[in-house]
Every structure is written in structure tokens, then in C-alpha cells.
Design a protein around this motif. Sequence first.
Motif, PDB file in Angstrom:
ATOM      1  N   SER B   7     -39.430 -39.947  53.239  1.00 34.01           N
ATOM      2  CA  SER B   7     -39.912 -40.960  53.945  1.00 34.01           C
ATOM      3  C   SER B   7     -40.302 -42.013  53.119  1.00 34.01           C
ATOM      4  O   SER B   7     -40.489 -41.884  51.883  1.00 34.01           O
ATOM      5  CB  SER B   7     -41.461 -41.011  54.542  1.00 34.01           C
ATOM      6  OG  SER B   7     -42.426 -41.958  55.072  1.00 34.01           O
ATOM      7  N   ARG B   8     -41.052 -43.408  53.821  1.00 38.31           N
ATOM      8  CA  ARG B   8     -41.072 -44.464  53.085  1.00 38.31           C
ATOM      9  C   ARG B   8     -42.184 -44.502  51.594  1.00 38.31           C
ATOM     10  O   ARG B   8     -42.072 -44.990  50.776  1.00 38.31           O
ATOM     11  CB  ARG B   8     -40.555 -45.928  53.060  1.00 38.31           C
ATOM     12  CG  ARG B   8     -42.204 -46.134  53.988  1.00 38.31           C
ATOM     13  CD  ARG B   8     -41.381 -47.515  54.396  1.00 38.31           C
ATOM     14  NE  ARG B   8     -41.921 -48.669  52.668  1.00 38.31           N
ATOM     15  CZ  ARG B   8     -41.301 -49.657  52.763  1.00 38.31           C
ATOM     16  NH1 ARG B   8     -39.784 -49.637  53.754  1.00 38.31           N
ATOM     17  NH2 ARG B   8     -41.160 -50.394  51.562  1.00 38.31           N
ATOM     18  N   PHE B   9     -43.030 -43.791  51.938  1.00 40.67           N
ATOM     19  CA  PHE B   9     -44.587 -43.466  51.639  1.00 40.67           C
ATOM     20  C   PHE B   9     -44.694 -42.133  50.737  1.00 40.67           C
ATOM     21  O   PHE B   9     -43.468 -40.821  51.619  1.00 40.67           O
ATOM     22  CB  PHE B   9     -45.072 -43.339  52.727  1.00 40.67           C
ATOM     23  CG  PHE B   9     -45.813 -45.005  53.106  1.00 40.67           C
ATOM     24  CD1 PHE B   9     -46.774 -45.124  52.436  1.00 40.67           C
ATOM     25  CD2 PHE B   9     -45.501 -45.597  54.254  1.00 40.67           C
ATOM     26  CE1 PHE B   9     -46.908 -46.716  52.619  1.00 40.67           C
ATOM     27  CE2 PHE B   9     -45.691 -46.005  55.366  1.00 40.67           C
ATOM     28  CZ  PHE B   9     -46.846 -47.334  54.153  1.00 40.67           C
ATOM     29  N   PRO B  10     -44.434 -42.001  49.472  1.00 46.24           N
ATOM     30  CA  PRO B  10     -44.445 -40.500  48.439  1.00 46.24           C
ATOM     31  C   PRO B  10     -44.901 -39.468  49.434  1.00 46.24           C
ATOM     32  O   PRO B  10     -46.555 -40.094  49.662  1.00 46.24           O
ATOM     33  CB  PRO B  10     -44.407 -40.647  47.271  1.00 46.24           C
ATOM     34  CG  PRO B  10     -44.964 -42.006  47.042  1.00 46.24           C
ATOM     35  CD  PRO B  10     -44.735 -42.486  48.493  1.00 46.24           C
ATOM     36  N   ALA B  43     -49.304 -35.951  56.058  1.00 45.66           N
ATOM     37  CA  ALA B  43     -50.542 -35.206  54.717  1.00 45.66           C
ATOM     38  C   ALA B  43     -50.960 -35.951  54.110  1.00 45.66           C
ATOM     39  O   ALA B  43     -51.857 -35.339  52.993  1.00 45.66           O
ATOM     40  CB  ALA B  43     -49.698 -34.261  54.197  1.00 45.66           C
ATOM     41  N   ARG B  44     -50.488 -36.935  53.692  1.00 39.57           N
ATOM     42  CA  ARG B  44     -50.891 -37.707  52.533  1.00 39.57           C
ATOM     43  C   ARG B  44     -51.895 -38.667  52.731  1.00 39.57           C
ATOM     44  O   ARG B  44     -52.929 -38.698  52.058  1.00 39.57           O
ATOM     45  CB  ARG B  44     -50.105 -39.250  52.398  1.00 39.57           C
ATOM     46  CG  ARG B  44     -50.263 -40.549  51.887  1.00 39.57           C
ATOM     47  CD  ARG B  44     -49.635 -41.829  51.979  1.00 39.57           C
ATOM     48  NE  ARG B  44     -49.920 -43.013  51.653  1.00 39.57           N
ATOM     49  CZ  ARG B  44     -49.554 -42.733  50.217  1.00 39.57           C
ATOM     50  NH1 ARG B  44     -48.638 -43.001  49.599  1.00 39.57           N
ATOM     51  NH2 ARG B  44     -49.775 -44.709  50.152  1.00 39.57           N
ATOM     52  N   ARG B  45     -52.677 -38.457  54.364  1.00 30.91           N
ATOM     53  CA  ARG B  45     -54.054 -38.665  54.704  1.00 30.91           C
ATOM     54  C   ARG B  45     -54.279 -37.678  55.760  1.00 30.91           C
ATOM     55  O   ARG B  45     -54.630 -37.441  56.329  1.00 30.91           O
ATOM     56  CB  ARG B  45     -53.721 -39.741  55.557  1.00 30.91           C
ATOM     57  CG  ARG B  45     -53.250 -40.695  55.456  1.00 30.91           C
ATOM     58  CD  ARG B  45     -54.170 -41.997  54.522  1.00 30.91           C
ATOM     59  NE  ARG B  45     -54.322 -42.932  54.369  1.00 30.91           N
ATOM     60  CZ  ARG B  45     -53.956 -44.399  54.975  1.00 30.91           C
ATOM     61  NH1 ARG B  45     -54.861 -44.632  55.655  1.00 30.91           N
ATOM     62  NH2 ARG B  45     -53.649 -45.196  53.924  1.00 30.91           N
ATOM     63  N   PRO B  46     -55.170 -37.210  55.040  1.00 29.89           N
ATOM     64  CA  PRO B  46     -55.479 -35.418  55.324  1.00 29.89           C
ATOM     65  C   PRO B  46     -55.957 -35.886  57.389  1.00 29.89           C
ATOM     66  O   PRO B  46     -55.940 -34.616  57.901  1.00 29.89           O
ATOM     67  CB  PRO B  46     -56.881 -34.753  54.803  1.00 29.89           C
ATOM     68  CG  PRO B  46     -56.339 -35.012  53.315  1.00 29.89           C
ATOM     69  CD  PRO B  46     -55.603 -36.387  53.797  1.00 29.89           C
ATOM     70  N   ASP B  47     -57.358 -36.673  57.219  1.00 36.99           N
ATOM     71  CA  ASP B  47     -57.607 -36.985  58.613  1.00 36.99           C
ATOM     72  C   ASP B  47     -57.312 -36.985  59.530  1.00 36.99           C
ATOM     73  O   ASP B  47     -57.359 -36.843  60.727  1.00 36.99           O
ATOM     74  CB  ASP B  47     -59.035 -38.257  58.321  1.00 36.99           C
ATOM     75  CG  ASP B  47     -60.334 -37.508  57.391  1.00 36.99           C
ATOM     76  OD1 ASP B  47     -60.549 -36.965  56.744  1.00 36.99           O
ATOM     77  OD2 ASP B  47     -60.839 -37.939  57.553  1.00 36.99           O
ATOM     78  N   SER B 177     -40.646 -44.880  58.852  1.00 38.34           N
ATOM     79  CA  SER B 177     -39.258 -44.317  57.787  1.00 38.34           C
ATOM     80  C   SER B 177     -38.766 -42.507  57.937  1.00 38.34           C
ATOM     81  O   SER B 177     -38.834 -42.161  56.877  1.00 38.34           O
ATOM     82  CB  SER B 177     -38.199 -45.054  56.854  1.00 38.34           C
ATOM     83  OG  SER B 177     -37.673 -46.221  57.109  1.00 38.34           O
ATOM     84  N   ILE B 178     -39.532 -41.994  58.412  1.00 36.87           N
ATOM     85  CA  ILE B 178     -39.524 -40.019  58.380  1.00 36.87           C
ATOM     86  C   ILE B 178     -38.230 -39.912  58.975  1.00 36.87           C
ATOM     87  O   ILE B 178     -37.645 -40.176  59.903  1.00 36.87           O
ATOM     88  CB  ILE B 178     -41.234 -39.732  58.543  1.00 36.87           C
ATOM     89  CG1 ILE B 178     -42.641 -40.368  58.923  1.00 36.87           C
ATOM     90  CG2 ILE B 178     -40.841 -38.795  58.774  1.00 36.87           C
ATOM     91  CD1 ILE B 178     -43.436 -39.319  59.637  1.00 36.87           C
ATOM     92  N   ARG B 179     -37.258 -38.816  57.549  1.00 39.84           N
ATOM     93  CA  ARG B 179     -36.185 -38.723  58.167  1.00 39.84           C
ATOM     94  C   ARG B 179     -36.438 -37.432  58.709  1.00 39.84           C
ATOM     95  O   ARG B 179     -36.905 -36.750  58.267  1.00 39.84           O
ATOM     96  CB  ARG B 179     -35.844 -39.005  56.729  1.00 39.84           C
ATOM     97  CG  ARG B 179     -34.391 -38.343  56.677  1.00 39.84           C
ATOM     98  CD  ARG B 179     -33.308 -38.213  54.955  1.00 39.84           C
ATOM     99  NE  ARG B 179     -32.366 -37.509  55.308  1.00 39.84           N
ATOM    100  CZ  ARG B 179     -31.519 -38.454  55.870  1.00 39.84           C
ATOM    101  NH1 ARG B 179     -31.145 -39.573  55.719  1.00 39.84           N
ATOM    102  NH2 ARG B 179     -29.985 -37.519  55.553  1.00 39.84           N
TER     103      ARG B 179
END
Lengths: 193, 193, 193, 193, 193, 193
Positions: B7-10, B43-47, B177-179
Amino acid sequence: MREKPISRFPPAEFAGLPKDVRERIEAVQEKSGFVPNVFLALARRPDEFRAFFAYHDALMEKPGGLTKAEREMIVVATSGLNDCLYCVVAHGAILRIRAKNPLIADQVAVNPRKSDVTPRQRAMLDFALKVAVRSHEIDDADYAALERHGFSDDDAWDIAAIAAFYAMSNRLANAFSIRPNDEFYAMGREPRE
Amino acid sequence: MREKPISRFPPAEFAGLPKDVRERIEAVQEKSGFVPNVFLALARRPDEFRAFFAYHDALMEKPGGLTKAEREMIVVATSGLNDCLYCVVAHGAILRIRAKNPLIADQVAVNPRKSDVTPRQRAMLDFALKVAVRSHEIDDADYAALERHGFSDDDAWDIAAIAAFYAMSNRLANAFSIRPNDEFYAMGREPRE
Amino acid sequence: MREKPISRFPPAEFAGLPKDVRERIEAVQEKSGFVPNVFLALARRPDEFRAFFAYHDALMEKPGGLTKAEREMIVVATSGLNDCLYCVVAHGAILRIRAKNPLIADQVAVNPRKSDVTPRQRAMLDFALKVAVRSHEIDDADYAALERHGFSDDDAWDIAAIAAFYAMSNRLANAFSIRPNDEFYAMGREPRE
Amino acid sequence: MREKPISRFPPAEFAGLPKDVRERIEAVQEKSGFVPNVFLALARRPDEFRAFFAYHDALMEKPGGLTKAEREMIVVATSGLNDCLYCVVAHGAILRIRAKNPLIADQVAVNPRKSDVTPRQRAMLDFALKVAVRSHEIDDADYAALERHGFSDDDAWDIAAIAAFYAMSNRLANAFSIRPNDEFYAMGREPRE
Amino acid sequence: MREKPISRFPPAEFAGLPKDVRERIEAVQEKSGFVPNVFLALARRPDEFRAFFAYHDALMEKPGGLTKAEREMIVVATSGLNDCLYCVVAHGAILRIRAKNPLIADQVAVNPRKSDVTPRQRAMLDFALKVAVRSHEIDDADYAALERHGFSDDDAWDIAAIAAFYAMSNRLANAFSIRPNDEFYAMGREPRE
Amino acid sequence: MREKPISRFPPAEFAGLPKDVRERIEAVQEKSGFVPNVFLALARRPDEFRAFFAYHDALMEKPGGLTKAEREMIVVATSGLNDCLYCVVAHGAILRIRAKNPLIADQVAVNPRKSDVTPRQRAMLDFALKVAVRSHEIDDADYAALERHGFSDDDAWDIAAIAAFYAMSNRLANAFSIRPNDEFYAMGREPRE
């Protein structure tokens, strides 16, 4: 599922086809192990069959600046845009095989922007997609973008001509409901080494 | 290719995730043999992760009038319309498995009108596709069309809600951009018996 | 007019709802003086209700780089684009109140380009509107434009996620014909001091 | 906010305007308590000003088969479709007043299909919206639909002509960035008795 | 073919028309050798007729920064975009005559990008076409593009106003099925010297 | 104007062309009095030239259920939709001549709905236009509509194939900027007797 009609127009009787048409069909049967339905569907009209495949071969098989895999990328990307089931599935198989890449066809069919292509191939696809849907807006800037990636004038012609030829093919396959052979779906999906 | 970012976000560091999030991820790993990238990306954002999967489960896993394969058809058809690579590839795999049909996912993703679905399923997809792109025009006639094919009010709710939920998912996957994991592409493609 | 149905699906009987759902509804009633119809409409499905509002709260209520008024701007702008009457009217009211600006909601709903927002907010809305309708075309240039206006990666996530969440909400409200409460229309319209 | 320019073209100096133009502006000031910005913006070109308001009056003020509120519904619905902030806000106010309905303007601007109009008014709006965006497809069936709801030939002319006139007005207001007066936003929003 | 109705609304009886309307019609008859059907079609409503032609004259006949041929280019280009047969054929004839160019009208009607216009005229048409179909997106950059080609503020007003006026005319002619006179088709097609 | 390039790709040197290509070009020169630019533009690629004109002849010249004028109507209508200047102008001339009707080409190019065609021809054009832009939505109802007007299965094939072939041609002419010969514009415009 094999019993589903290959097209909304009944295919021609094979035995009654002109000799050159039969030979072309036998050749592809020999090479692929089955006859792609587009051959049987178009054989109903031998003159159109001959012109269609002559055009196809001139664009897709001759030597040139684009690799055969790149030409298939153009086919799959523009066919995806045109929602053409036959062309996405059949040429997706060919693309996987020619690119030796089991993932590329689905990527390019769904969203070329997210596909594992090089920036040069992305420029090629951008041009092809514009020819596919907004050809009346093609102008010098589009050719300049190709040139910046090292494409020659003849390459630009090839990209445009392939996109245009499949604009025709997509419409034929959609209007005639040509059904992709079941064999195509899984071809070339084995992982690369 | 395995090295490509998911994804473009780590993605979040697994060890640092809250326990319930880790457990959910471990459960899917155990069941599928790999962790679909959407789990790691969100998961970067648990809520948001929790709400997303709670919503998903409420729509896709509970008993109801639509089979699980039919629900996946809705996902694949609307994701195809939205050019969402992640959802077409990942849910295409799930659809092939749930429908025990190696062809259906590509058909529905490219052009539901040419797919091997029943007339009832076609009505379901027509409704879902209208929710996906012209929901402001949905009116009584659309519900009446569902009713003519035996869908209950609750079925109609399910179809609309699944189409709406994947309108969100498609936008998340596209914007981030989730692969899709490489594993998805070939899953469920072996011929049916 | 008060007699008009709040949705094409009959709302759940309040007394029969699970306790947590009832409490959430009572809380909003207490805070707003009335129960926004989306609560009653979605309560028909408690699990979906819980996930919907958990997601909403995670995106709209938590601390973050975007002000609460800015988040509502995203909601109103994207809902205007999607022709969602419920969301434009209900969130228009919230936006007027949170921004302390009686004009901003109508401006942003009709044409964000003509609205009294800052250039930074305009960049935020441009990104959100692209997520809303052309998310498959989002690329690095879109993120770079946000960065130039000082938005962090987490801000970008928030903008995209809010636009995506309301892509879902708009489709639910449109498909279910959820009617905005009459109270919303005039809220927050008194001139600022 | 009052200091914001009323248009991207500086308005004409009032004192320097021709007498008939000044009188028209003074009359609307007297009637409304303020001068709607479209009058000042267009007065820069007195001949166009005269033609514009003569046309407006011929369509919107003369007796006819449509009520004045219905004519304003056409204006608001088509202006909503064209994203014209000036027309939605200014004519939204007039519609609320003429229809004695504080909710109708927002409904019609956002989604006429969800508005509290009669089936006859809905048919009127359907015709007007088709004139607004697909006039080249208008055919006998569209006129027949009006006739079924009791509209005469002259009513059909009125609906088409109002939609066409505001196609022009919307483009002028959008291209010139004519700003709706702050006064319009809250007008007519007090509850009906 | 001459017997075909000039519009779906029966034209007014000439003798019964107000004197000024009759005089206007007689003047155009004298000048052109025939009465363009739009005059007869709109005369059914004398007040609208007067406003329409007063507006037309203010935009198309007065002195200004655009030549009369350039104004007609705007009409033909935007009418082509709106699929308005009356306006393309009638104003195509006027454009050929005013530009003394037998090719320009068909070029501009079909695809302004491929027409024999100067870069300055192309910028003018780009602006006009954006007003015609996406006026809500017009912003400073569009005006700056005009300025770079030497257009003044008043020229920009003229371009926008002509495009807007024909947005109205196209819709009237389309909705009323106003038939272009046969005479227009061949006018101005003789080769230039 | 004669000096304008006939295409953005320099045409092949005539003397260097293969004999059959030269003969085809000489034949059309003899018949028409000039060489339509598409022949010179495509001759750069003899194999594609041969396939293109073989396909053209198979669809446009052979005996069949559609008159030659009707086939040209399909070309002009779909080319108008695709904004293809070369095809509208060149085939507009051929249509006027074949239909012995100086008005029909402009009508069909701008708006087939307002053209002087029979209801049967209108059904033919509706089908062709759908193939041109929404071929993926073609279904049984479209074929049934043709059948109601007496079109056979082979006629339906012809209509679809001509629309598809010109989907290709339009894209080639647009992408390559093939310029229509000046001679075409005025051909066939003399009034019928």
C-alpha cells in the motif's frame, strides 16, 4: 458449460468453409490445442474473416518496435475499458504467456495505473486508452509524451492502430456475444520461475 | 514482485497492534494460509480496522436470503465497475471458491451481462450496479424488479448494503493503492468436477 | 409533512432494539433535541448500525489534523456530487454549526469551486471529490498536491477515508430513501456575529 | 464576507447606467430590500441586461398554466444539475417563498426524485431536466408524458423555454462567478403555519 | 421535403403577428431571400421573440473585439457539441459566408481541434466549449489562457455570453424540433477565389 | 489550404508502393477524379492498407439487405458521434450521392433523431449507435427491435460490423489527423430533381 453457444449467430458448418479459412482454423487448432471461438464465429463471413485476420497479423505478428507482450497489453487494457469479455479473457491468456507473467493481464484489464508495467509501458497504455475512448482529442502533446519515452513514429502508429483494431474487435465480440473458450481462463497462470 | 509495497501507506508494525487486531489477522492467516493485504493496510488505524471488518462480517458472513457466492458476485461486479484491482482480484478468488466455478469471477468483473448467472442473479446484479453508480436514481421500479424475481425486502437491503460497503472499500483500496496478494490470482481456477 | 415515512424500509420498533442501540439513539436525541432519521433507519439492523456508527466516530469525532468543520466540508461536498439529499441536508446543518458560517454548506454542496474556503481547504476538497468519483485515477500527483498545502500522510488518509465512508452512506441513504428530518434545513442559518 | 466581489467583472457604476436600467434596479431594491447581484453584474452591458430581463419576465412573470412556484422549481432543479451556485441560492429563496415551503428548494436542488412534489410536478421536472442536459434526445414520448399529466402544448413550451433560459443564466453566472447575495440563503426558511 | 413542418409547434399565422414582429421577419426575408424557420417558430410568442432577437443582436451584431466570423465559429462549435441540427446548419451557412471559407463550418462543427483556425481562435473555442458543457469548472486559469492570446476582459465576456446564449438556443431548437431551412445546407459552399 | 498535410504521418512515396496498392489508388483516382487522403495515409503500411480496404469492400460494396446509402448512413451517424472529421466529411459526400439527397448527411451527422430517415432506418441507426458507444450493453432486446422492422439476422450482422469497422476507422483518422480532401465538402449538394 461447454454446451453454451459460442455466439448469438450460429457458427458456419466447418466442412462448408472455403479451403483457406479451414486451413487457418486448423493451424490455430494445431498450435493452441483448441479453436478460439472468434475464428468459428467470424468464419460465417469468409471475406470478413480473411480481412480481419490479415489485419490482425499485420499488427500483432510482424516485427516492430513493440514486443509481442506489449502489443497484448494494449489489447487487454483497451478491451478492459470496453468491457469486452471475449477479448479480456482470450488476450489476457496470450498476454500472460507472452509476458511470462501470471499477474499482468488481470492488472492491466482492471486498472493499468496499478499494474506492474514500466513507465515506458504506462505511457504506451495511456496513449492507447486515449485512442480507445477519446481519439478526437489526440494531439501533438500525446505524441510528444510517447517520444519522451523513446517511442518512434512507427511505434506510435502501431499503438494507435492496435487500439483502433481492438475498438472494432471489442464491438464485434460484444454485439455478437462471442463467448471466450473455457480454456483461456486458466492459461498462463502457473507461477513464473 | 513479492517485494512490492502492499500500500502507499507503510503497514503498521504487527507486534505493536492491539491484541484483538492481531488475533483477527492471525485467524485469517490460519484460514487462508496468508494475510490478505487489506488487513495489514487498514491495521494502521485500529478503530477503523475494527469497524470495517465488523461491517464486512455483518454483511458478508451472516445467514440471509443471498448465498455467500451471490454476495461475492455483487462485490466483484461493482468492484469491476469501479476499476478496483484489489477487490476484483481478492474477491474474484473468493467468488470462484464459493461458487465452485472457475469462470464466473472474470465474467462478472468484465461484463455481468455476458456472465453465466441466472436471470434472478442478473436482476440482483443490475440493482447492485445501479446502487454503485446511480444510487440517486434508485426508485420503486428498481425494487419491483427485485420482487419479481422473488427477492424479499431484506434481500433488497442486503444487495444495496453490500454494493454500498464496497463503494467504500473500492475507494479505500484505490486511494491507498492496496496491492492484491499474488496468491489470489490463481485461487479457485482449477476446473470443477 | 412530518407524516412522511423516514425511509422506504419501516424503522425498527424502538422498544425492541438492543440496549446499546437504544442508548446511542437516546444520546443523540438528548444532544440534538431530535433523532436524526438515519439512526432509526439503520437500527433495523443492529450489527450494521453498530459498525456504521463506530466507523463514523472513528473518522469524524477523533482528534486529528483536520478540524471537525473541515471533515463536514468533505461530507457535504461529496454528498452534493452524489445527489444525496439526506447527507447534504443533515451534514449541511452540522457544517454550518461547526464552521459557524451560515453560507458555507450551500456553497460547498452546489459548487465547491465557488465557495468561501481557503486554498488549503480547496485542495482538501479536490482530493476528496476525486476519491468520490474517480478513485481509480488517484496517483502520486494527488498526494503531492495535498503535501504542498501542508497536509500530512495521516491527513491524506483521513480525507480519503471520509470521502469513502460517505460514498457508502450516500448510497445507503439514496437506496433506502432516508428522509432528512425537517429540523435540519434551518439549523445554523442565523447570521454569525 | 460582504466585501467579496459580486462577480469577476467589476460592476458598472450605478450613476452612469441608462435611466431604464437604473429604474429596473431601483424597483427590485424596493421590492426585495436589496439588489440581487445578477442585476449589478449584467448592467455592465445595458443591451444584454434589457434583453435578459425582458426574456425573464416573459417566461417567469406572465400568466400561464404553470404556477410561479412551479416555474421556480424548474429553475432550481436545472440549476442544481448545472452546479450554478447563484441560481440555486437566489431562486431557492424565491421558490421557498412562492411555494410557502421551507424545504422544497433544497430537495429539488439536490435530488428532485426525493422531493415533496406531486407526480404532475415530477413529470414537469423530468422534462425540464432532459431539456437541460439531453435536449437533442427530446422526442414525442417526452411530450406524451407531459400530456398524460394534463400539461397543454403551451405548458410544454413554457417548461422547455424556462429550462433553456436558465441553461443560459447558469452559464453566465458560472462563467462570471456571480456571487449570490448573503440575504438569499435564509429567506423563506421560517416554518409554514 | 419542403412540406415538412418547421417545428413541432405550429407557427403563428403571419398576418396575426404584432407589427414589429412582422417587420423583423420581413427584413430578414428581404436580406436572405427566405425566412429562417427560427423566426416563424418563435413568433408564436411575441414577447419571447423580441427578447430572443434583442439578445441575439446585442451579442452577434454590435462592434467588438471578435469578428463576426469568430462569433459564428463559437455558435457552430458549441451547437455541434449540443447536437443541435438547426443551429449547426443555419449558423454553419452564416459562418461560411462571413469567414469566406467553404470548409470551416463542417470542421468546427465536427471537431474544432482539427479545424483550420488560428491558435488564438482555438483558445477562443476552448473557452466557449468549456462554458457550453462545464461552466461550473471555469476558473482563473481559463481567463488567463484567453489573456495570453490577447483577448481583453470584454472579449472574454463576449465569448462566454455567446456560448451561453446558444446553450439556450440549442435547447429551444432541439426541444421544439425546429427544422433548418433547406436553403442553408448549400449556402457559402462555392470555392473561395 | 491545399498545402496542408494530409496526415501527421508523411504519406508514402507513390512510386515506391507495391503494385497492387498503386493500382487500387489509381482506380479510385480514376473513379472519383481525386485520391481520397485515407488511401495515401494508409499506404504507408501496405499490409494494413490491403486488410483495411478488403474489409471495407466486404462490408460496404457486396450485395446485401441494406442499400449502399443505408450503409453510408451508418458510417456518417457513428462517425458524427465519434467526432471524426475525415469520416463525416468524406462519407457525408458519398451518402449524399448514394441517397441522392443533399440534406441527409448533415442531418445524420449532427442528430439522427431529427433526420429525414424512415422509422426502419432510424431503428438501424439506433442499433449502430449503440454498437458504437455501448456495445457491451447490446442484448436480445436490441436485436428484437431490428427484427420488428424487418431486418434479418444477416442485416443485423451487417449493421454491427459496419459500426465496428468505422469505430476503427474513426480512431485511425482521428489519431493520425487524416485531413478530408477539400473536394468532399461540396460533393452531392446540388438539389435533387
